[in-house]
Design an enzyme around this catalytic site. Structure first.
Site, mmCIF file in Angstrom:
data_model
loop_
_atom_site.group_PDB
_atom_site.id
_atom_site.type_symbol
_atom_site.label_atom_id
_atom_site.label_comp_id
_atom_site.label_asym_id
_atom_site.label_seq_id
_atom_site.Cartn_x
_atom_site.Cartn_y
_atom_site.Cartn_z
ATOM 1 N N LYS A 181 73.169 67.646 47.611
ATOM 2 C CA LYS A 181 72.447 66.590 48.355
ATOM 3 C C LYS A 181 71.025 66.552 47.818
ATOM 4 O O LYS A 181 70.251 67.478 48.001
ATOM 5 C CB LYS A 181 72.462 66.935 49.846
ATOM 6 C CG LYS A 181 72.406 65.751 50.778
ATOM 7 C CD LYS A 181 71.127 64.955 50.721
ATOM 8 C CE LYS A 181 69.998 65.638 51.462
ATOM 9 N NZ LYS A 181 68.716 64.938 51.309
ATOM 10 N N GLY A 215 67.247 59.945 54.818
ATOM 11 C CA GLY A 215 66.807 60.905 55.836
ATOM 12 C C GLY A 215 67.588 62.202 55.711
ATOM 13 O O GLY A 215 68.355 62.385 54.761
ATOM 14 N N PRO A 216 67.411 63.100 56.675
ATOM 15 C CA PRO A 216 68.070 64.400 56.575
ATOM 16 C C PRO A 216 69.528 64.420 57.032
ATOM 17 O O PRO A 216 70.190 65.443 56.938
ATOM 18 C CB PRO A 216 67.220 65.282 57.508
ATOM 19 C CG PRO A 216 66.663 64.336 58.512
ATOM 20 C CD PRO A 216 66.507 63.005 57.822
ATOM 21 N N GLY A 219 72.284 65.852 54.821
ATOM 22 C CA GLY A 219 72.048 67.287 54.643
ATOM 23 C C GLY A 219 72.437 68.066 55.886
ATOM 24 O O GLY A 219 73.090 69.114 55.814
ATOM 25 N N GLU A 257 65.217 79.149 48.987
ATOM 26 C CA GLU A 257 64.032 79.199 48.107
ATOM 27 C C GLU A 257 62.994 78.312 48.768
ATOM 28 O O GLU A 257 63.141 77.084 48.771
ATOM 29 C CB GLU A 257 64.353 78.584 46.735
ATOM 30 C CG GLU A 257 65.285 79.370 45.887
ATOM 31 C CD GLU A 257 64.572 80.421 45.068
ATOM 32 O OE1 GLU A 257 63.401 80.734 45.382
ATOM 33 O OE2 GLU A 257 65.179 80.922 44.134
ATOM 34 N N CYS A 291 56.154 75.215 43.732
ATOM 35 C CA CYS A 291 56.189 76.257 44.765
ATOM 36 C C CYS A 291 55.490 77.538 44.313
ATOM 37 O O CYS A 291 54.946 78.272 45.124
ATOM 38 C CB CYS A 291 57.624 76.552 45.136
ATOM 39 S SG CYS A 291 58.618 76.909 43.694
ATOM 40 N N GLU A 387 50.602 75.994 52.758
ATOM 41 C CA GLU A 387 50.949 75.433 51.447
ATOM 42 C C GLU A 387 50.476 73.974 51.419
ATOM 43 O O GLU A 387 50.845 73.181 52.282
ATOM 44 C CB GLU A 387 52.467 75.488 51.263
ATOM 45 C CG GLU A 387 52.901 74.953 49.930
ATOM 46 C CD GLU A 387 54.414 74.980 49.746
ATOM 47 O OE1 GLU A 387 55.123 74.449 50.610
ATOM 48 O OE2 GLU A 387 54.865 75.545 48.737
#
Ligand code: NAD
Length: 484
Positions: A181, A215-216, A219, A257, A291, A387
């Protein structure tokens, strides 16, 4: 004339599928529409899982090592043959500077597929434990490694090809089947991987399925699905927490991750000019959207002002520009939303007392942001802890090496870091004290198919790449048979 917008398709059970609803993908440097991607529904996610389940349970994919090696080699060749097509999409959709597509964004990651084809040819999938005597009988015991099952792979926007391949290649090598995805911000390049697999490889139907969604929802459908055995996710720590929670309901193997706030420690004998340059180029790499980027620099107090002056000079020399231009080092941020987030963090830092030495400005048109340096920053402040995922460097003064190590480790994250010093051994000794998954000493480069990557603490669980990245996708089964 701009190229005709691309129209991507889902890959489900060996067929390229159009959806009723699509969403547009925008070039972050120009605002132009690059193309339209399918907005997969939960029903399409369900169909993709069913296909992956069928391919895993009823075909020879998980047991036929020769087929898998052949398909991986074929996929590697296909990626080499179509690299330029992927390159143009990465530049247009992710805003990745052309020069980076010849390295970490594209050309280097293609090698990951060849690495896992080679590894599968040599990795011992069985291990003899020897014969033992028990209860008057002899027992031969051995271990067989086999595929973990149906894998949901969920990826972020910043290195869409590298991260997808770092999941697909070891999962296929292990004999898993996959539903990939892709991210809403770079759906076209992710779907292009699916289209290449469909059009040019013998990977059987259902083994790789590729979904995109605005959108999510798609997922979420994967992480909640009882027929998915494992989730491999790269993205933010906040999303990682939600995924872990969803996966917990069916106790899925979960590989994460996540984010980072990595520190670069400049030791007192380091070459100040060199480290100032390294820190500036590092924070501007993909406009800070990496990252593992070192976004905090820790400098001895008596060298702080000289370092800040030199680093800001380097930063002022890096002009965000057209990612298409082969000479451009730094392109745009991915979206207006991401740029607003970055700018908000900078504004709040200044309001909290940080000194803005350079940058802190949006550059239009496109979602560009000037390389930014903040100092006078408390180690526990938002800007030193959160972050940013933008070209924003914070410089913090330290008094002793112990102090520097403490500040570096004072983070919920533990992804990466760097140490610079004239004495390599001394720098390595300091690097050993930092609790992160990767460390660069004096500019050392750790990326490669054979090097595993991942985080301590809230930067993740597990390792991607290398042998550990293969073993993430394997189950281990112990056999015992009476032999006498
Ligand atoms: P994100 O977390 O917003 O999204 C990542 C993916 O998760 C996307 O595909 C998104 O659609 C999906 N998603 C969102 N909510 C979901 C849910 N509830 N269930 C299932 N899937 C869901 O991340 P992003 O903004 O695309 O990427 C930036 C982040 O990724 C940064 O935090 C960065 O540090 C991290 N990242 C980490 C690594 C690493 O190796 N550790 C590498 C690259 C990026």
């Amino acid at each position: 004339m701009p190229p005709t917008p691309r129209r991507a398709k889902l890959l489900i059970d060996g067929r390229l599928v159009e959806t009723e609803t699509t969403f547009s993908s925008t070039n972050p440097a120009t605002g132009d529409i690059v193309g339209h991607a399918p907005d997969a529904t939960a029903a399409e996610a369900e169909a993709a899982v069913a296909a992956a389940r069928r391919a895993f349970d009823t075909t020879a994919w998980s047991t036929d090592v020769d087929l898998r090696v052949r398909c991986l080699r074929q996929l590697h060749q296909v990626l080499l043959d179509h690299a330029d097509e992927l390159r143009e999409l990465l530049i247009a959709e992710a805003g990745a500077p052309r020069m980076t597509t010849h390295a970490t964004q594209l050309d280097e990651p293609i090698g990951i597929v060849a690495y896992y084809a080679d590894l599968l040819g040599t990795y011992p999938l069985t291990e003899e434990l020897g014969v033992i005597e028990s209860r008057g009988r002899k027992h031969r015991r051995w271990v067989e490694k086999e595929a973990a099952g149906v894998v949901a792979a969920i990826t972020p926007y910043n290195y869409p090809v590298q991260i997808a391949l770092a999941k697909i290649a070891p999962a296929l090598a292990a004999g898993c089947t996959i539903v990939l995805k892709g991210p809403p911000d770079t759906p076209l390049v992710t779907q292009a991987l699916g289209e290449l697999i469909h059009d040019h490889t013998d990977i059987p139907a259902g083994v790789v399925n590729v979904l995109s969604g605005a959108g999510p929802e798609s997922g979420e459908a994967l992480t909640n699905h009882p027929d998915v055995d494992m989730v491999t996710f790269t993205g933010s720590t906040a999303t990682g927490r939600r995924i872990m929670e969803a996966a917990a309901k069916t106790v899925k193997r979960t590989f994460l991750e996540l984010g980072g706030k990595s520190a670069m420690i400049v030791l007192d004998d380091a070459d100040l000019g060199l480290t100032a340059m390294a820190s500036a180029f590092m924070i501007c790499s993909h406009a800070g959207q990496g990252c593992a980027i070192t976004s905090r620099v820790l400098v001895p107090r008596d060298k702080h002002d000289a370092f800040v002056e030199q680093a800001s000079t380097f930063l002022q020399g890096i002009n965000p520009g057209d990612p298409n231009d082969p000479a451009t080092y730094m392109g745009p941020l991915i979206s207006e939303r991401q740029r607003d987030k970055v700018h908000g963090l900078v504004e709040r830092a200044v309001a909290a007392g940080a000194k803005l030495v350079t940058g802190g400005e949006k550059v239009d048109p496109g979602w560009f942001y000037k390389p930014t340096l903040l100092t006078n920053v408390a180690p526990d402040s938002e800007i030193a802890q959160e972050e940013v995922f933008g070209p924003v460097l914070v410089v913090i003064a330290y008094d002793t090496v112990d102090d520097a190590v403490r500040i570096a480790n004072d983070s919920i994250y533990g992804l990466s870091g760097a140490v610079f010093g004239a004495d390599n051994e001394r720098a390595i000794a300091v690097a050993r004290r930092i609790r992160t998954g990767t460390l660069s000493v004096n500019g050392g480069y750790y990326f490669g198919g054979d090097a595993s990557f991942g985080g301590y603490k809230q930067s993740g669980i597990g390792r991607e790449g290398g042998v550990p990245g293969f073993e993430e996708f394997l189950e281990s089964k112990v056999f015992a048979a009476v032999v006498g």
